[in-house]
Scaffold this motif. Structure first.
Motif, mmCIF file in Angstrom:
data_model
loop_
_atom_site.group_PDB
_atom_site.id
_atom_site.type_symbol
_atom_site.label_atom_id
_atom_site.label_comp_id
_atom_site.label_asym_id
_atom_site.label_seq_id
_atom_site.Cartn_x
_atom_site.Cartn_y
_atom_site.Cartn_z
ATOM 1 N N ARG A 189 -14.536 -4.831 30.880
ATOM 2 C CA ARG A 189 -15.687 -3.976 30.573
ATOM 3 C C ARG A 189 -15.356 -2.535 30.933
ATOM 4 N N TRP A 190 -15.627 -1.622 30.005
ATOM 5 C CA TRP A 190 -15.368 -0.200 30.207
ATOM 6 C C TRP A 190 -16.278 0.548 29.232
ATOM 7 N N PRO A 191 -17.527 0.771 29.603
ATOM 8 C CA PRO A 191 -18.504 1.348 28.671
ATOM 9 C C PRO A 191 -18.021 2.645 28.036
ATOM 10 N N GLY A 192 -18.199 2.741 26.737
ATOM 11 C CA GLY A 192 -17.794 3.931 26.008
ATOM 12 C C GLY A 192 -16.347 3.920 25.568
ATOM 13 N N THR A 193 -15.559 3.000 26.128
ATOM 14 C CA THR A 193 -14.144 2.891 25.759
ATOM 15 C C THR A 193 -13.857 1.556 25.096
ATOM 16 N N ILE A 194 -14.309 0.473 25.714
ATOM 17 C CA ILE A 194 -14.182 -0.852 25.111
ATOM 18 C C ILE A 194 -15.438 -1.142 24.294
ATOM 19 N N LYS A 195 -15.268 -1.547 23.067
ATOM 20 C CA LYS A 195 -16.397 -1.855 22.196
ATOM 21 C C LYS A 195 -17.140 -3.084 22.704
ATOM 22 N N ALA A 196 -18.432 -2.953 22.890
ATOM 23 C CA ALA A 196 -19.245 -4.061 23.371
ATOM 24 C C ALA A 196 -19.221 -5.216 22.376
ATOM 25 N N GLY A 197 -19.162 -6.435 22.919
ATOM 26 C CA GLY A 197 -19.209 -7.622 22.085
ATOM 27 C C GLY A 197 -17.920 -7.926 21.345
ATOM 28 N N SER A 198 -16.830 -7.311 21.747
ATOM 29 C CA SER A 198 -15.569 -7.526 21.043
ATOM 30 C C SER A 198 -14.779 -8.687 21.655
ATOM 31 N N LYS A 199 -13.903 -9.266 20.857
ATOM 32 C CA LYS A 199 -13.051 -10.372 21.288
ATOM 33 C C LYS A 199 -11.657 -10.175 20.730
ATOM 34 N N THR A 200 -10.683 -10.765 21.403
ATOM 35 C CA THR A 200 -9.319 -10.708 20.898
ATOM 36 C C THR A 200 -8.619 -12.033 21.124
ATOM 37 N N THR A 201 -7.723 -12.380 20.219
ATOM 38 C CA THR A 201 -6.887 -13.571 20.362
ATOM 39 C C THR A 201 -5.465 -13.189 20.785
ATOM 40 N N LEU A 202 -5.277 -11.944 21.206
ATOM 41 C CA LEU A 202 -3.960 -11.506 21.663
ATOM 42 C C LEU A 202 -3.467 -12.425 22.779
ATOM 43 N N ALA A 203 -2.269 -12.949 22.648
ATOM 44 C CA ALA A 203 -1.662 -13.759 23.704
ATOM 45 C C ALA A 203 -1.094 -12.814 24.760
ATOM 46 N N SER A 204 -1.728 -12.787 25.920
ATOM 47 C CA SER A 204 -1.342 -11.877 26.995
ATOM 48 C C SER A 204 -1.324 -12.646 28.305
ATOM 49 N N ALA A 205 -0.779 -12.012 29.351
ATOM 50 C CA ALA A 205 -0.610 -12.725 30.613
ATOM 51 C C ALA A 205 -0.682 -11.755 31.785
ATOM 52 N N PHE A 206 -0.693 -12.327 32.997
ATOM 53 C CA PHE A 206 -0.846 -11.528 34.206
ATOM 54 C C PHE A 206 0.177 -10.399 34.293
ATOM 55 N N TRP A 207 1.403 -10.642 33.863
ATOM 56 C CA TRP A 207 2.432 -9.615 34.009
ATOM 57 C C TRP A 207 2.214 -8.417 33.093
ATOM 58 N N ASP A 208 1.194 -8.511 32.233
ATOM 59 C CA ASP A 208 0.848 -7.370 31.380
ATOM 60 C C ASP A 208 -0.074 -6.360 32.067
ATOM 61 N N PHE A 209 -0.623 -6.748 33.216
ATOM 62 C CA PHE A 209 -1.581 -5.841 33.862
ATOM 63 C C PHE A 209 -0.908 -4.592 34.413
ATOM 64 N N LEU A 210 0.249 -4.724 35.030
ATOM 65 C CA LEU A 210 0.913 -3.548 35.618
ATOM 66 C C LEU A 210 1.183 -2.466 34.566
ATOM 67 N N LYS A 218 12.016 -2.508 36.166
ATOM 68 C CA LYS A 218 12.092 -3.404 35.017
ATOM 69 C C LYS A 218 11.028 -4.482 35.138
ATOM 70 N N ILE A 219 10.267 -4.683 34.081
ATOM 71 C CA ILE A 219 9.182 -5.663 34.091
ATOM 72 C C ILE A 219 9.218 -6.497 32.815
ATOM 73 N N ASP A 220 8.409 -7.544 32.802
ATOM 74 C CA ASP A 220 8.278 -8.394 31.622
ATOM 75 C C ASP A 220 7.020 -8.085 30.819
ATOM 76 N N GLY A 221 6.133 -7.262 31.383
ATOM 77 C CA GLY A 221 4.832 -7.052 30.782
ATOM 78 C C GLY A 221 4.797 -6.039 29.657
ATOM 79 N N ILE A 222 3.738 -6.133 28.855
ATOM 80 C CA ILE A 222 3.429 -5.191 27.783
ATOM 81 C C ILE A 222 1.984 -4.745 27.964
ATOM 82 N N SER A 223 1.737 -3.447 27.930
ATOM 83 C CA SER A 223 0.384 -2.931 28.101
ATOM 84 C C SER A 223 -0.542 -3.440 27.002
ATOM 85 N N TYR A 224 -1.740 -3.890 27.407
ATOM 86 C CA TYR A 224 -2.757 -4.260 26.420
ATOM 87 C C TYR A 224 -3.837 -3.184 26.300
#
Length: 479
Positions: free
Chosen positions: A338-359, A373-379
């Motif tokens: 949740r991030w009002p004004g930045t994330i669209k309310a009521g939206s969903k995604t099927t993007l396959a992502s994981a914990f290592w993407d948070f950094l 060096k990391i394994d993650g990709i920014s979402y």
């Protein structure tokens, strides 16, 4: 006369420039005052299943605040934890690496040497990255990455403030005799774990979190808030059980041992989840009260699949598996942002992502690049509605090694491959079969070969966590 003429010409030029700059002409705006970087709050439940929340279909347990948060933001339907048990999952979140490459790949109970394992000093955490960008950093709750090896203290891993449990075993009790504040052991003289008297630890975590928000409202902050609910032990203050009493539910008697469970499990578990939901509501209310709502990204998730439910709550939804295995129910977790004004309310995604993407996501928000060096990709692109710019993983990797022996799993597009100890290779088409009900390995030999080869090529060897069957050093209550 010359002086008057010069002054008049200067005045005309100044007025003209001011008028010119006031028009909406590209490249002519005066620089605006620097906007404070967004705050980031990452809330993590412990052993909460994918199906334990209303926004993922739960019908027995009420989670109104989480459902509202999800409705005001974005739901990730295919987000994965670091692995299927707490310690390595949390290490993956902190370092941006998966269990093919991380230093912590299991709990200390399962090391080859029998020695505890902590985060290493040289491992770079998301807190260390954000401190480079000027963030105030805090962790309140369960750390679980300082098990006694001497290198994992949160204050030495980028966190300015720590209040909570250092080890995962300490976090097994909700009325602890002591708690850690930074490097100091705070004795809680009014608490009695066995009698369940004193302050419920997660209540204290919420209070401390709200204090952290208020104290740092004028500077960018990162708050990592890993609650211990609804992990064993199954206990909660009576007020959280009331809405679930007298509903005719099946009783689940509980026996106290290492965990000081309440006598009846089902109403207690539901009460724990609803109390967790209440905490989230209090955090969101505090942000609004401090005027930080629109400039704060709040994420809610769980560290792995469910550990308590025996089917009554359908905690893993329609997914197969649970905590400690690598089927979808063990690693696919609830996730709302949740991030009002930045994330669209009521939206969903099927993007396959994981914990290592948070950094990398946090780094991109802060305007920096990861320093190791990391394994993650920014979402961040998917959060901000720029789906066309979202990079995707070629594959996601997990491993776990407990009583059942080593497991490895890889998700590659729609395909999920699982190699479990002394069992035939399993392959599932998650698009057609998200419940992993039909093993199609026999009819897809080329995909099986590709995933097996990737399991070998991507994994770095670990002296403490080899892919061999071992016994726990701590007994059956290690998790």
């Amino acid at each position: 006369m010359k002086t008057k003429r010069t002054f008049y010409l200067a005045f005309i030029v100044m007025v003209s420039l001011m008028a010119f700059k006031s028009h909406d002409v590209p490249g002519t705006h005066l620089k605006k005052a620097a906007v404070k970087k967004p705050n980031i709050i990452y809330i993590m439940a412990d052993d909460l299943g994918y199906g334990d929340v209303g926004f993922n279909g739960q019908v027995k347990i009420k989670t109104p605040n989480l459902d509202r948060m999800a409705g005001e933001g974005m739901i990730f339907n295919q987000h994965y934890s670091g692995t299927a048990v707490c310690g390595p999952s949390r290490a993956s979140l902190m370092t941006g690496t998966n269990t093919a490459h991380g230093h912590i790949r299991e709990l200390s109970a399962w090391t080859a040497s029998g020695k505890p394992v902590d985060l290493l000093k040289e491992e770079v955490t998301v807190a260390e990255e954000l401190k480079r960008a000027g963030y105030k950093t805090g962790i309140i709750g369960k750390w679980g990455l300082e098990e006694g090896a001497g290198t994992g203290a949160p204050n030495g891993q980028g966190f300015d403030y720590f209040y909570g449990y250092k080890t995962h075993m300490e976090a097994h009790h909700y009325y602890p005799e002591y708690i850690w504040q930074n490097g100091q052991k705070i004795v809680l003289k009014d608490n009695n774990p066995a009698q369940k008297k004193g302050t419920y630890s997660n209540d204290a975590f919420t209070s401390k979190a709200i204090g952290f928000i208020k104290e740092n409202k004028n500077k960018p902050f990162f708050l990592y808030l890993p609650f211990t609910a609804p992990h064993n032990e199954i206990t909660v203050p009576e007020d959280s059980k009331k809405q679930y009493e007298n509903l005719g539910w099946t009783k689940r008697p509980m026996t106290a041992g290492h965990y000081y469970h309440d006598a009846e499990g089902n109403t207690t578990y539901a009460g724990m989840v609803s109390r967790l939901d209440r905490y989230v509501g209090q955090i969101l209310a505090a942000l609004k009260e401090q005027g930080l709502d629109d400039n704060t990204l709040v994420i809610f998730t769980s560290d792995n699949g469910p550990g308590f439910d025996n089917g009554f709550f359908n905690s893993n939804g329609s997914l197969k598996g649970r905590k400690l295995n690598l089927y979808e129910g063990g690693i696919r977790v609830p996730f709302a942002a949740r991030w009002p004004g930045t994330i669209k309310a009521g939206s969903k995604t099927t993007l396959a992502s994981a914990f290592w993407d948070f950094l990398p996501t946090a780094c991109e928000i802060a305007g920096i690049k990861p320093s190791s060096k990391i394994d993650g990709i920014s979402y961040l692109p998917i959060l901000t509605g720029k789906e066309a710019n979202q990079k995707k993983h070629d594959f996601l990797y997990w491993e776990i090694n407990e009583n059942q022996g080593p497991w490895q799993a890889i998700r590659m597009g729609k395909w999920k491959g699982i190699l479990a100890y002394e069992k035939p290779f399993e392959l599932y088409d998650l698009d057609a079969d998200p419940a992993e009900s039909t093993n199609v390995a026999g009819s897809n030999p080329e995909m099986v070969k590709k995933i097996r080869e990737t399991m070998v090529s991507t994994r770095t060897e670990s002296l403490e966590f080899p892919l061999t069957k071992r016994k726990s050093h701590y007994g059956n209550d290690a998790n």
